[in-house]
Design an enzyme around this catalytic site. Structure first.
Site, PDB file in Angstrom:
ATOM      1  N   ASP A  95      -4.906  18.153  -6.819  1.00  0.00           N
ATOM      2  CA  ASP A  95      -4.153  17.037  -7.413  1.00  0.00           C
ATOM      3  C   ASP A  95      -3.160  17.550  -8.455  1.00  0.00           C
ATOM      4  O   ASP A  95      -2.013  17.105  -8.515  1.00  0.00           O
ATOM      5  CB  ASP A  95      -5.133  16.042  -8.030  1.00  0.00           C
ATOM      6  CG  ASP A  95      -4.444  14.757  -8.504  1.00  0.00           C
ATOM      7  OD1 ASP A  95      -3.562  14.255  -7.779  1.00  0.00           O
ATOM      8  OD2 ASP A  95      -4.776  14.271  -9.597  1.00  0.00           O
ATOM      9  N   ARG A 140      10.193   4.947  -3.794  1.00  0.00           N
ATOM     10  CA  ARG A 140       9.330   5.449  -4.878  1.00  0.00           C
ATOM     11  C   ARG A 140       8.221   6.351  -4.343  1.00  0.00           C
ATOM     12  O   ARG A 140       7.477   6.935  -5.123  1.00  0.00           O
ATOM     13  CB  ARG A 140       8.673   4.275  -5.626  1.00  0.00           C
ATOM     14  CG  ARG A 140       9.618   3.472  -6.529  1.00  0.00           C
ATOM     15  CD  ARG A 140       8.828   2.382  -7.235  1.00  0.00           C
ATOM     16  NE  ARG A 140       7.772   2.919  -8.085  1.00  0.00           N
ATOM     17  CZ  ARG A 140       6.625   2.276  -8.391  1.00  0.00           C
ATOM     18  NH1 ARG A 140       6.389   1.085  -7.889  1.00  0.00           N
ATOM     19  NH2 ARG A 140       5.727   2.839  -9.176  1.00  0.00           N
ATOM     20  N   LYS A 141       8.075   6.409  -3.012  1.00  0.00           N
ATOM     21  CA  LYS A 141       6.955   7.164  -2.436  1.00  0.00           C
ATOM     22  C   LYS A 141       7.350   8.601  -2.118  1.00  0.00           C
ATOM     23  O   LYS A 141       8.439   8.846  -1.596  1.00  0.00           O
ATOM     24  CB  LYS A 141       6.462   6.497  -1.141  1.00  0.00           C
ATOM     25  CG  LYS A 141       5.883   5.107  -1.331  1.00  0.00           C
ATOM     26  CD  LYS A 141       5.436   4.525   0.005  1.00  0.00           C
ATOM     27  CE  LYS A 141       4.857   3.128  -0.172  1.00  0.00           C
ATOM     28  NZ  LYS A 141       4.455   2.530   1.112  1.00  0.00           N
TER      29      LYS A 141
END
Lengths: 191, 191
Positions: A95, A140-141
């Site tokens: 992450d 936005r992705k």
């Protein structure tokens, strides 16, 4: 990192296209529940400073190819099943790497979806390679994937796909304290 | 925990059906790269002992209903985006809870797949509720889901599905040291 950072002599090596990413700085801004929390806040994967004890990693990015690589050594404080790295610790470093990678391309982001397939466990104390790619951008992705392998690439440990959303950084830097449950709507990560 | 552990007077409360799960013990066995790694090994989500600084959580299980609940307070050392809990720290505590839940039902397990949707960020220092359910068992596979919400259940932070595989515990307890890349085949988690 040799195979990625040192190319053959005589033509442009990959080393010339990858540059190191800095360690995250301690947060000096943000929306905190209290001054006590803010004063003690520390970036998760840098919260143990004993060298080699927990997350040891360095990230390198190639902007043109939209790739990021990371060398990660999993210290003994990251144990899950006896002798092996905790699945959550692996998720945490993945992450961290793909969020940093996404942020370089799109500015501040937050994780919206994270899907990991664990193919083989990582022995505690070993060093592995993470390779992150930007797959697609849509408004936005930003979609990324990341593979964790042994350093010679011969053994796959995990395969991950992730979706990040760009966020309005002003919500994180305005320094206004909100109570739990009243975060600014732009900070939410719902798809 | 009140709404889950204290039922109305006069009839059987949920408290009577939930029991606490113990904290993980330090590993006394396992397949380690070296004695140095083994001597320093520590369960990931218990590697910081300063009270309230990192992962503070308690798990309770209901065997009959195949449910597990956990109260989790995210300390200031778990920061990701300024003022909020790191996505990897959230993944770590979810993985810990559902792995413990799966292990109660099926014995030793390892994570094979982990899919998290992050719906809203968790403010650093806040307390949240995790609720894990066993969805299905198929041979060596156990499918679980887990929702992280505010303690009153009104705000959803994450929704997770996970697949765990049962493993042969003897591979983890035999105490034989294997080199990286030569783990026993039964310890792999490929689907």
């Amino acid at each position: 990192m040799e195979r990625l950072l040192n190319g053959p002599t005589g033509h442009k090596s990959k080393a010339q296209r990858f540059r190191g990413l800095p360690h995250p700085e301690p947060a000096k801004c943000g929306v905190y529940l209290s001054e006590m929390i803010q004063s003690k806040a520390c970036f998760f994967t840098r919260n143990i400073t004993d060298p080699g004890a927990a997350f040891e990693y360095a990230m390198f990015i190639n902007i043109k190819e939209q790739k990021c690589v990371c060398i990660f050594q999993a210290g003994p404080l990251l144990e899950g099943a006896p002798g092996h790295v905790h699945g959550g610790a692996i998720a945490a470093v993945i992450d961290t790497v793909i969020a940093a990678h996404a942020a370089v391309h799109c500015g501040p982001v937050m994780t919206a979806n994270f899907n990991i397939n664990y193919r083989s466990p990582i022995p505690l104390g070993s060093t592995v390679l993470l390779e992150s790619c930007v797959d697609k951008k849509e408004g936005r992705k930003i979609f990324l994937s990341c593979k964790v392998t042994s350093t010679d690439g011969s053994k796959v440990h995990t395969e991950t796909t992730a979706l990040f959303l760009t966020i309005n950084a002003s919500n994180l830097v305005q320094g206004v304290r909100h109570k739990h449950g009243s975060l600014p709507p732009e900070a939410t990560t719902s798809e």
